[in-house]
Design a protein around this motif. Sequence first.
Motif, PDB file in Angstrom:
ATOM      1  N   ARG A  28       0.836  -1.202   0.000  1.00 41.57           N
ATOM      2  CA  ARG A  28       0.000   0.000   0.000  1.00 41.57           C
ATOM      3  C   ARG A  28       0.874   1.257   0.000  1.00 41.57           C
ATOM      4  O   ARG A  28       0.636   2.204  -0.770  1.00 41.57           O
ATOM      5  CB  ARG A  28      -0.918  -0.005   1.215  1.00 41.57           C
ATOM      6  CG  ARG A  28      -1.852   1.201   1.297  1.00 41.57           C
ATOM      7  CD  ARG A  28      -2.780   1.085   2.492  1.00 41.57           C
ATOM      8  NE  ARG A  28      -3.628  -0.119   2.392  1.00 41.57           N
ATOM      9  CZ  ARG A  28      -4.481  -0.512   3.346  1.00 41.57           C
ATOM     10  NH1 ARG A  28      -4.587   0.200   4.459  1.00 41.57           N
ATOM     11  NH2 ARG A  28      -5.203  -1.593   3.180  1.00 41.57           N
ATOM     12  N   LEU A  29       1.886   1.288   0.870  1.00 44.32           N
ATOM     13  CA  LEU A  29       2.796   2.430   0.887  1.00 44.32           C
ATOM     14  C   LEU A  29       3.555   2.552  -0.436  1.00 44.32           C
ATOM     15  O   LEU A  29       3.794   3.663  -0.919  1.00 44.32           O
ATOM     16  CB  LEU A  29       3.795   2.293   2.037  1.00 44.32           C
ATOM     17  CG  LEU A  29       3.282   2.540   3.458  1.00 44.32           C
ATOM     18  CD1 LEU A  29       4.406   2.303   4.466  1.00 44.32           C
ATOM     19  CD2 LEU A  29       2.732   3.953   3.599  1.00 44.32           C
ATOM     20  N   ALA A  30       3.921   1.411  -1.013  1.00 40.04           N
ATOM     21  CA  ALA A  30       4.640   1.438  -2.279  1.00 40.04           C
ATOM     22  C   ALA A  30       3.787   2.064  -3.376  1.00 40.04           C
ATOM     23  O   ALA A  30       4.284   2.859  -4.178  1.00 40.04           O
ATOM     24  CB  ALA A  30       5.055   0.020  -2.676  1.00 40.04           C
ATOM     25  N   ARG A  31       2.501   1.714  -3.424  1.00 40.78           N
ATOM     26  CA  ARG A  31       1.622   2.288  -4.444  1.00 40.78           C
ATOM     27  C   ARG A  31       1.467   3.798  -4.268  1.00 40.78           C
ATOM     28  O   ARG A  31       1.331   4.531  -5.240  1.00 40.78           O
ATOM     29  CB  ARG A  31       0.247   1.613  -4.389  1.00 40.78           C
ATOM     30  CG  ARG A  31       0.221   0.221  -4.965  1.00 40.78           C
ATOM     31  CD  ARG A  31      -1.210  -0.253  -5.167  1.00 40.78           C
ATOM     32  NE  ARG A  31      -1.945  -0.343  -3.910  1.00 40.78           N
ATOM     33  CZ  ARG A  31      -2.005  -1.446  -3.155  1.00 40.78           C
ATOM     34  NH1 ARG A  31      -1.358  -2.536  -3.533  1.00 40.78           N
ATOM     35  NH2 ARG A  31      -2.692  -1.454  -2.027  1.00 40.78           N
ATOM     36  N   ILE A  32       1.500   4.267  -3.027  1.00 41.80           N
ATOM     37  CA  ILE A  32       1.313   5.694  -2.770  1.00 41.80           C
ATOM     38  C   ILE A  32       2.581   6.490  -3.065  1.00 41.80           C
ATOM     39  O   ILE A  32       2.546   7.522  -3.749  1.00 41.80           O
ATOM     40  CB  ILE A  32       0.886   5.921  -1.299  1.00 41.80           C
ATOM     41  CG1 ILE A  32      -0.494   5.299  -1.056  1.00 41.80           C
ATOM     42  CG2 ILE A  32       0.863   7.417  -0.974  1.00 41.80           C
ATOM     43  CD1 ILE A  32      -0.914   5.328   0.408  1.00 41.80           C
ATOM     44  N   PHE A  33       3.733   6.009  -2.578  1.00 43.73           N
ATOM     45  CA  PHE A  33       4.942   6.821  -2.616  1.00 43.73           C
ATOM     46  C   PHE A  33       5.856   6.523  -3.796  1.00 43.73           C
ATOM     47  O   PHE A  33       6.708   7.357  -4.125  1.00 43.73           O
ATOM     48  CB  PHE A  33       5.728   6.625  -1.313  1.00 43.73           C
ATOM     49  CG  PHE A  33       5.073   7.242  -0.119  1.00 43.73           C
ATOM     50  CD1 PHE A  33       5.116   8.614   0.079  1.00 43.73           C
ATOM     51  CD2 PHE A  33       4.402   6.460   0.817  1.00 43.73           C
ATOM     52  CE1 PHE A  33       4.515   9.193   1.184  1.00 43.73           C
ATOM     53  CE2 PHE A  33       3.787   7.019   1.916  1.00 43.73           C
ATOM     54  CZ  PHE A  33       3.843   8.403   2.096  1.00 43.73           C
ATOM     55  N   GLU A  34       5.733   5.372  -4.433  1.00 42.46           N
ATOM     56  CA  GLU A  34       6.656   5.034  -5.518  1.00 42.46           C
ATOM     57  C   GLU A  34       6.619   6.058  -6.658  1.00 42.46           C
ATOM     58  O   GLU A  34       7.679   6.426  -7.185  1.00 42.46           O
ATOM     59  CB  GLU A  34       6.369   3.632  -6.048  1.00 42.46           C
ATOM     60  CG  GLU A  34       7.436   3.152  -7.033  1.00 42.46           C
ATOM     61  CD  GLU A  34       7.235   1.711  -7.453  1.00 42.46           C
ATOM     62  OE1 GLU A  34       8.119   1.185  -8.150  1.00 42.46           O
ATOM     63  OE2 GLU A  34       6.186   1.113  -7.085  1.00 42.46           O
ATOM     64  N   PRO A  35       5.460   6.566  -7.083  1.00 43.52           N
ATOM     65  CA  PRO A  35       5.484   7.579  -8.149  1.00 43.52           C
ATOM     66  C   PRO A  35       6.260   8.839  -7.753  1.00 43.52           C
ATOM     67  O   PRO A  35       6.963   9.430  -8.589  1.00 43.52           O
ATOM     68  CB  PRO A  35       3.991   7.896  -8.356  1.00 43.52           C
ATOM     69  CG  PRO A  35       3.271   6.692  -7.861  1.00 43.52           C
ATOM     70  CD  PRO A  35       4.087   6.185  -6.722  1.00 43.52           C
ATOM     71  N   TYR A  36       6.148   9.249  -6.491  1.00 47.43           N
ATOM     72  CA  TYR A  36       6.877  10.428  -6.039  1.00 47.43           C
ATOM     73  C   TYR A  36       8.381  10.165  -6.018  1.00 47.43           C
ATOM     74  O   TYR A  36       9.188  11.032  -6.394  1.00 47.43           O
ATOM     75  CB  TYR A  36       6.401  10.839  -4.646  1.00 47.43           C
ATOM     76  CG  TYR A  36       4.965  11.286  -4.606  1.00 47.43           C
ATOM     77  CD1 TYR A  36       4.608  12.583  -4.973  1.00 47.43           C
ATOM     78  CD2 TYR A  36       3.950  10.418  -4.214  1.00 47.43           C
ATOM     79  CE1 TYR A  36       3.280  13.004  -4.937  1.00 47.43           C
ATOM     80  CE2 TYR A  36       2.623  10.819  -4.181  1.00 47.43           C
ATOM     81  CZ  TYR A  36       2.291  12.117  -4.544  1.00 47.43           C
ATOM     82  OH  TYR A  36       0.990  12.505  -4.515  1.00 47.43           O
ATOM     83  N   VAL A  37       8.765   8.958  -5.565  1.00 48.56           N
ATOM     84  CA  VAL A  37      10.185   8.612  -5.532  1.00 48.56           C
ATOM     85  C   VAL A  37      10.748   8.577  -6.948  1.00 48.56           C
ATOM     86  O   VAL A  37      11.848   9.084  -7.223  1.00 48.56           O
ATOM     87  CB  VAL A  37      10.378   7.252  -4.828  1.00 48.56           C
ATOM     88  CG1 VAL A  37      11.839   6.826  -4.909  1.00 48.56           C
ATOM     89  CG2 VAL A  37       9.941   7.338  -3.376  1.00 48.56           C
ATOM     90  N   MET A  38       9.993   7.991  -7.877  1.00 49.20           N
ATOM     91  CA  MET A  38      10.444   7.932  -9.268  1.00 49.20           C
ATOM     92  C   MET A  38      10.585   9.325  -9.858  1.00 49.20           C
ATOM     93  O   MET A  38      11.545   9.612 -10.584  1.00 49.20           O
ATOM     94  CB  MET A  38       9.453   7.107 -10.090  1.00 49.20           C
ATOM     95  CG  MET A  38       9.522   5.615  -9.848  1.00 49.20           C
ATOM     96  SD  MET A  38      11.118   4.912 -10.362  1.00 49.20           S
ATOM     97  CE  MET A  38      11.061   5.244 -12.126  1.00 49.20           C
ATOM     98  N   ALA A  39       9.628  10.200  -9.560  1.00 48.22           N
ATOM     99  CA  ALA A  39       9.692  11.564 -10.088  1.00 48.22           C
ATOM    100  C   ALA A  39      10.910  12.305  -9.545  1.00 48.22           C
ATOM    101  O   ALA A  39      11.632  12.987 -10.290  1.00 48.22           O
ATOM    102  CB  ALA A  39       8.406  12.310  -9.734  1.00 48.22           C
ATOM    103  N   PHE A  40      11.158  12.157  -8.246  1.00 49.03           N
ATOM    104  CA  PHE A  40      12.302  12.835  -7.646  1.00 49.03           C
ATOM    105  C   PHE A  40      13.610  12.240  -8.147  1.00 49.03           C
ATOM    106  O   PHE A  40      14.595  12.956  -8.332  1.00 49.03           O
ATOM    107  CB  PHE A  40      12.223  12.729  -6.128  1.00 49.03           C
ATOM    108  CG  PHE A  40      13.160  13.650  -5.418  1.00 49.03           C
ATOM    109  CD1 PHE A  40      12.933  15.013  -5.389  1.00 49.03           C
ATOM    110  CD2 PHE A  40      14.285  13.156  -4.774  1.00 49.03           C
ATOM    111  CE1 PHE A  40      13.809  15.872  -4.736  1.00 49.03           C
ATOM    112  CE2 PHE A  40      15.160  13.996  -4.125  1.00 49.03           C
ATOM    113  CZ  PHE A  40      14.925  15.368  -4.103  1.00 49.03           C
ATOM    114  N   TYR A  41      13.613  10.931  -8.384  1.00 50.73           N
ATOM    115  CA  TYR A  41      14.818  10.262  -8.887  1.00 50.73           C
ATOM    116  C   TYR A  41      15.183  10.760 -10.284  1.00 50.73           C
ATOM    117  O   TYR A  41      16.353  10.801 -10.659  1.00 50.73           O
ATOM    118  CB  TYR A  41      14.597   8.752  -8.906  1.00 50.73           C
ATOM    119  CG  TYR A  41      15.799   7.967  -9.389  1.00 50.73           C
ATOM    120  CD1 TYR A  41      16.992   7.990  -8.686  1.00 50.73           C
ATOM    121  CD2 TYR A  41      15.723   7.194 -10.547  1.00 50.73           C
ATOM    122  CE1 TYR A  41      18.094   7.266  -9.111  1.00 50.73           C
ATOM    123  CE2 TYR A  41      16.817   6.473 -10.980  1.00 50.73           C
ATOM    124  CZ  TYR A  41      17.996   6.509 -10.266  1.00 50.73           C
ATOM    125  OH  TYR A  41      19.078   5.811 -10.700  1.00 50.73           O
TER     126      TYR A  41
END
Length: 285
Positions: A111-124
């Motif tokens: 659940r946390l991965a689905r929420i935060f992974e797009p933000y992490v990818m964008a920042f990366y």
Amino acid sequence: MNEQKAINDVAYQSSTASNGLAAIGSKTLQVAVKLLPGIVLLIFWQWASGRLIKEIYVSKPTAVIARLYELLASGEIYPHLWVTGQELVLGYVIGVAGGVFAGYALGRSPRLARIFEPYVMAFYGIPKIALAPLFIIWFGIGIGSKVALASIMVFFLVFYNVFAGVRSVDRELVNLTLVMGANQRQLTYHVFLPAAAPFVMLGMRLAIPYSVIGVIGVIVGGFTSSVQGLGLFIHEASSTYDPAGVFAGIVILLGFVTIANLIAGAIERRLLRWRTFSGSGPIDA
């Protein structure tokens, strides 16, 4: 009977000595093969400098060695080494700690991965050097901005490796462990961490060049704005057309990288010694 036993003992000792000499000879040959390309490159470099390329662009290895000796003998380089060492250790430790924690948390929680992974990818996806001016504004031109930049670069390499390692754990193994009565703490220490350990070590090894004087992190920060450090030293040597000084700084960086890799390798062998015992090590063709 005694004579036959003595003959067998002598034959065994001779065989053992021969095997030992063969092993030593094999190791010596392996070391020589590894060193040969570097020696050939240095010889060609020494010959080409001043003949094929002007020395003002590429100084000779002998000039680089002389410059290194001068820097070490005069003590000029030590303040830069001290500052860079602090940046290295702090940036690497903070980045690894943050990457392991975040990667494990998101790997354990879909659940946390689905929420935060797009933000992490964008920042990366943001070029990290573009953040350097912001870090200078926030943390100043001292050690803080370089540590922040190095930490960010290390964080993502470790994060994605830990995240992948935790997500790769066999779900059937997890269910079997839970059926056997394991709690979450036992599940973490006996299932997830051992399974993710190779990925963690891989991330830590890959992150070394990004923290050891930056190679893209701290060094780039030193070029952008700095008070002391090897980045500033290399930049000043380049500005004064001192190629021997530039190469001397690069050699020192190489020393940092080599030492850090040796330490990481020793830690990896200690933490993952069970892989050697289980026969899962590399296979020579």
